[in-house]
Design a protein around this motif. Structure first.
Motif, PDB file in Angstrom:
ATOM      1  N   ASN A 277      25.792  11.133   4.729  1.00  0.00           N
ATOM      2  CA  ASN A 277      25.934  12.211   3.763  1.00  0.00           C
ATOM      3  C   ASN A 277      25.875  13.581   4.427  1.00  0.00           C
ATOM      4  N   THR A 278      24.948  13.732   5.390  1.00  0.00           N
ATOM      5  CA  THR A 278      24.770  15.016   6.067  1.00  0.00           C
ATOM      6  C   THR A 278      25.963  15.340   6.962  1.00  0.00           C
ATOM      7  N   ILE A 279      26.465  14.357   7.678  1.00  0.00           N
ATOM      8  CA  ILE A 279      27.645  14.578   8.522  1.00  0.00           C
ATOM      9  C   ILE A 279      28.827  15.028   7.669  1.00  0.00           C
ATOM     10  N   ASP A 280      28.999  14.388   6.520  1.00  0.00           N
ATOM     11  CA  ASP A 280      30.096  14.768   5.616  1.00  0.00           C
ATOM     12  C   ASP A 280      29.917  16.209   5.120  1.00  0.00           C
ATOM     13  N   LYS A 281      28.678  16.591   4.797  1.00  0.00           N
ATOM     14  CA  LYS A 281      28.399  17.935   4.300  1.00  0.00           C
ATOM     15  C   LYS A 281      28.658  18.995   5.375  1.00  0.00           C
ATOM     16  N   ILE A 282      28.269  18.673   6.617  1.00  0.00           N
ATOM     17  CA  ILE A 282      28.492  19.617   7.715  1.00  0.00           C
ATOM     18  C   ILE A 282      29.989  19.839   7.927  1.00  0.00           C
ATOM     19  N   LYS A 283      30.746  18.746   7.935  1.00  0.00           N
ATOM     20  CA  LYS A 283      32.207  18.861   8.085  1.00  0.00           C
ATOM     21  C   LYS A 283      32.795  19.770   7.013  1.00  0.00           C
ATOM     22  N   LYS A 284      32.374  19.546   5.783  1.00  0.00           N
ATOM     23  CA  LYS A 284      32.901  20.312   4.657  1.00  0.00           C
ATOM     24  C   LYS A 284      32.488  21.775   4.740  1.00  0.00           C
ATOM     25  N   SER A 285      31.229  22.006   5.152  1.00  0.00           N
ATOM     26  CA  SER A 285      30.698  23.368   5.205  1.00  0.00           C
ATOM     27  C   SER A 285      31.332  24.183   6.324  1.00  0.00           C
ATOM     28  N   VAL A 286      31.475  23.579   7.495  1.00  0.00           N
ATOM     29  CA  VAL A 286      31.964  24.314   8.673  1.00  0.00           C
ATOM     30  C   VAL A 286      33.485  24.418   8.698  1.00  0.00           C
ATOM     31  N   GLY A 287      34.149  23.372   8.281  1.00  0.00           N
ATOM     32  CA  GLY A 287      35.616  23.388   8.300  1.00  0.00           C
ATOM     33  C   GLY A 287      36.154  23.596   9.698  1.00  0.00           C
ATOM     34  N   ASN A 288      36.977  24.624   9.875  1.00  0.00           N
ATOM     35  CA  ASN A 288      37.556  24.931  11.185  1.00  0.00           C
ATOM     36  C   ASN A 288      36.737  25.940  11.971  1.00  0.00           C
ATOM     37  N   GLY A 289      35.597  26.301  11.447  1.00  0.00           N
ATOM     38  CA  GLY A 289      34.758  27.285  12.126  1.00  0.00           C
ATOM     39  C   GLY A 289      34.026  26.700  13.323  1.00  0.00           C
ATOM     40  N   LYS A 290      33.162  27.516  13.916  1.00  0.00           N
ATOM     41  CA  LYS A 290      32.338  27.066  15.035  1.00  0.00           C
ATOM     42  C   LYS A 290      30.872  27.329  14.711  1.00  0.00           C
ATOM     43  N   VAL A 291      29.995  26.587  15.399  1.00  0.00           N
ATOM     44  CA  VAL A 291      28.557  26.683  15.140  1.00  0.00           C
ATOM     45  C   VAL A 291      27.820  26.955  16.441  1.00  0.00           C
ATOM     46  N   VAL A 292      26.900  27.923  16.405  1.00  0.00           N
ATOM     47  CA  VAL A 292      25.982  28.092  17.529  1.00  0.00           C
ATOM     48  C   VAL A 292      24.633  27.504  17.116  1.00  0.00           C
ATOM     49  N   ALA A 293      24.015  26.786  18.041  1.00  0.00           N
ATOM     50  CA  ALA A 293      22.757  26.111  17.746  1.00  0.00           C
ATOM     51  C   ALA A 293      21.671  26.575  18.699  1.00  0.00           C
ATOM     52  N   GLY A 294      20.568  26.987  18.142  1.00  0.00           N
ATOM     53  CA  GLY A 294      19.411  27.299  18.962  1.00  0.00           C
ATOM     54  C   GLY A 294      18.597  26.051  19.185  1.00  0.00           C
TER      55      GLY A 294
ATOM     56  N   LYS B 186      31.105  36.533  21.638  1.00  0.00           N
ATOM     57  CA  LYS B 186      31.763  36.189  22.908  1.00  0.00           C
ATOM     58  C   LYS B 186      32.481  34.847  22.819  1.00  0.00           C
ATOM     59  N   ILE B 187      31.869  33.908  22.079  1.00  0.00           N
ATOM     60  CA  ILE B 187      32.511  32.591  21.912  1.00  0.00           C
ATOM     61  C   ILE B 187      33.768  32.741  21.067  1.00  0.00           C
ATOM     62  N   GLY B 188      33.651  33.505  19.994  1.00  0.00           N
ATOM     63  CA  GLY B 188      34.789  33.744  19.109  1.00  0.00           C
ATOM     64  C   GLY B 188      34.937  32.674  18.041  1.00  0.00           C
ATOM     65  N   GLY B 189      35.172  33.097  16.819  1.00  0.00           N
ATOM     66  CA  GLY B 189      35.404  32.145  15.728  1.00  0.00           C
ATOM     67  C   GLY B 189      34.164  31.459  15.201  1.00  0.00           C
ATOM     68  N   VAL B 190      32.983  31.935  15.595  1.00  0.00           N
ATOM     69  CA  VAL B 190      31.731  31.299  15.142  1.00  0.00           C
ATOM     70  C   VAL B 190      31.421  31.743  13.715  1.00  0.00           C
ATOM     71  N   THR B 191      31.145  30.788  12.876  1.00  0.00           N
ATOM     72  CA  THR B 191      30.874  31.069  11.463  1.00  0.00           C
ATOM     73  C   THR B 191      29.454  30.737  11.042  1.00  0.00           C
ATOM     74  N   HIS B 192      28.773  29.834  11.801  1.00  0.00           N
ATOM     75  CA  HIS B 192      27.469  29.336  11.367  1.00  0.00           C
ATOM     76  C   HIS B 192      26.431  29.357  12.480  1.00  0.00           C
ATOM     77  N   LEU B 193      25.187  29.532  12.075  1.00  0.00           N
ATOM     78  CA  LEU B 193      24.036  29.393  12.961  1.00  0.00           C
ATOM     79  C   LEU B 193      23.265  28.151  12.534  1.00  0.00           C
ATOM     80  N   LEU B 194      23.096  27.195  13.450  1.00  0.00           N
ATOM     81  CA  LEU B 194      22.379  25.953  13.161  1.00  0.00           C
ATOM     82  C   LEU B 194      20.888  26.136  13.401  1.00  0.00           C
ATOM     83  N   GLN B 195      20.083  25.730  12.427  1.00  0.00           N
ATOM     84  CA  GLN B 195      18.628  25.812  12.538  1.00  0.00           C
ATOM     85  C   GLN B 195      18.009  24.462  12.208  1.00  0.00           C
ATOM     86  N   GLY B 196      16.901  24.145  12.878  1.00  0.00           N
ATOM     87  CA  GLY B 196      16.199  22.886  12.621  1.00  0.00           C
ATOM     88  C   GLY B 196      15.127  23.027  11.559  1.00  0.00           C
ATOM     89  N   THR B 197      15.415  23.779  10.517  1.00  0.00           N
ATOM     90  CA  THR B 197      14.458  24.021   9.440  1.00  0.00           C
ATOM     91  C   THR B 197      14.106  22.723   8.725  1.00  0.00           C
TER      92      THR B 197
END
Length: 522
Positions: A214-231, A323-334
């Motif tokens: 379920n979570t993998i499906d939600k991430i795909k839908k949320s991010v789409g063609n964007g990019k994610v940076v993860a701390g 600098k990466i370009g096209g980043v739309t989301h910040l991933l957090q381990g909340t």
């Protein structure tokens, strides 16, 4: 929360209304252990939360008695807006009784107590189905039910024949004077099982496999063609969040480790080793030690520390994202515990702290937050990690706060204090692990106090820092007990720290549980 925003994905769930009980999170955990999702709401929740995605049942927690009259009119309309079962625990039961015209009396006993009760009804649709006739319970005796409305019937009493449990089966209303969620109560799990499955007719769908898909499906839908940076920090939360996101979007994920100078000893090297050995993810490491430490100069307020660190994190990630370009989301381990403790509260449950994953973030951000774990408790994250094939070395890494050692140094943070605390922390972790206590404990670390005391080292007078040893056991971090580790280990830890760490000449042991204390000091 993301999971609850689309309730079609979770057709069966239980809503828990928090009336101020310290055990509310335990109720949620007990329901989830039965493979049914549970979410906690403040008593002032909007009824629209339920109109779109109706829960299968509602549980009312206990409450400080001073709030009962205030809560009554707020909840009365909401509780009976839907034809679904309601279970009231402790003051939750009193509310149900009062709302239907019953009466509550104040008792001379003003505390919790172990109480033996006799169960009077145990049919197939009862809370007490297959529960023995006599059980021990943990009960708040400040108030008891004096009189019930005709539509209710008594289902359990104590030896003084006080009313302990009631029900109205036609309207699916149930009340318990005692707390089935605590370990002191016998057959508590069976009681919740009967409510969730026999009364609410839930399906067991809250599983690791379901959550992962379920979570993998939600991430795909949320991010789409964007990019994610993860701390990432090397902790189980950020690594599981990163792994779920990588499975969803692959190379669209960019992992970043920021060395804040507030980390534990050799943290950067450990992170490199973990990624090289267990992950096929790109990891970029940046050194910002001077920036973070300098920003905390002369700052002593813990909330300010958290917000400074949180804001710096966001600024850095937004800079790297450009600098990466096209980043739309910040991933957090909340986690869910972060969300609960960082929320402003609604009259009964106060905000405990800011968390840079939640409450320490700036109001305006260029990046959207992606928080795939924010509906999970820590033990649930570990189980998900294990289901995804992570080794024990990663699964059992200790929780480490986002602001790092900054909130384990009470008062101003300096390079000297950080150095002292790092050395002490390494000894604590090494010795606890060596003694085989690491899997038995939730966290074990040192807190450096702004207190100096006289000591003697090598026959010479010293005037050095005091260190508090904080060692706790817990399942999810929402409640915790100080660990009763052997005196020999404590003695050895104290001796090693005072002998090996220059700047510490006294070690204290914190024997405070949560509540009333928190695990971290700041």
């Amino acid at each position: 929360m993301a999971i609850l925003s689309d309730r079609k994905d979770y057709p069966d769930w239980i809503a828990i209304v928090d009336l101020g009980s310290p055990y509310t999170q335990l109720i949620a955990r007990k329901i989830r252990e039965l493979k049914v999702y549970a979410k906690i709401f403040q008593h002032s929740f909007e009824i629209d939360n339920f109109k779109r995605n109706q829960p299968k049942g509602i549980i009312l927690s206990g409450s400080p008695d001073s709030f009962i009259n205030k809560i009554d009119p707020v909840l009365k309309q909401k509780m009976f807006s839907f034809p679904i079962p309601v279970l009231g625990i402790d003051y939750g039961m009193h509310l149900l009784v009062k709302m239907k015209g019953g009466r509550i009396k104040k008792s001379k006993i003003v505390d919790f107590d172990n109480t033996v009760i006799t169960i009077l009804q145990k049919d197939n649709n009862s809370l007490f189905y297959k529960v023995p006739d006599i059980i021990k319970t943990w009960m708040n005796k400040k108030h008891t039910v004096k009189e019930i409305a005709p539509e209710f019937k008594i289902t359990a009493v104590d030896k003084e024949n006080n009313i302990i449990a009631v029900c109205n089966e036609n309207k699916h209303l149930y009340g318990l004077q005692f707390h089935p969620e605590v370990s002191h109560t016998e057959y508590g799990k069976d009681i919740f099982f009967n409510f969730v499955y026999r009364i609410c007719h839930c399906s067991p769908e809250w599983t690791n496999a379901f959550f992962i898909k379920n979570t993998i499906d939600k991430i795909k839908k949320s991010v789409g063609n964007g990019k994610v940076v993860a701390g990432v920090s090397g902790g189980i939360d950020s690594l599981v969040a990163a792994l779920l996101t990588y499975k969803a979007i692959g190379e669209q994920l960019h992992c970043i480790f920021i060395n804040t100078g507030l980390m534990r000893k050799n943290e950067e090297e450990e992170i490199k080793q973990i990624f090289n050995k267990f992950f096929n993810l790109n990891l970029n490491i940046y050194d910002y030690k001077e920036v973070f430490v300098k920003s905390l100069e002369r700052v002593v307020d813990p909330e300010e520390k958290r917000k400074i660190v949180g804001n710096l994190f966001i600024n850095i990630f937004e800079e790297k994202a450009k600098k990466i370009g096209g980043v739309t989301h910040l991933l957090q381990g909340t986690l869910y515990s972060d969300v609960i403790e960082s929320s402003p509260g609604s009259g009964l449950t106060a905000k405990i702290k800011s968390h840079h994953n939640v409450g320490g973030l700036p109001e305006k951000m260029n990046l959207k937050l992606l928080e795939p774990l924010k509906d999970l408790f820590k033990d649930e994250v570990r189980r998900v990690g294990k289901s995804m094939g992570l080794p024990d070395k990663i699964i059992w890494r200790q929780p480490f706060p986002g602001p790092g050692l900054a909130i384990r140094i009470v008062g101003e943070v300096t390079e000297e204090k950080l150095s002292i605390l790092r050395e002490a922390d390494e000894i604590i972790r090494r010795e606890i692990d060596k003694e085989g206590w690491n899997k038995k404990l939730w966290q074990y670390f040192g807190v450096l106090l702004p207190v100096k005391s006289v000591g003697v080292t090598a026959g010479l007078r010293t005037y050095d820092n005091a260190l508090v040893l904080r060692v706790v056991s817990s399942d999810d971090g929402m409640t915790a007990d100080w660990a009763k580790i052997p005196y020999e280990i404590l003695s050895d830890l104290s001796n090693r720290i005072t002998e090996k760490v220059q700047g510490i000449n006294r070690v204290l042991y914190d024997i405070s549980s949560k509540p009333p204390a928190t695990i971290e000091w700041e």
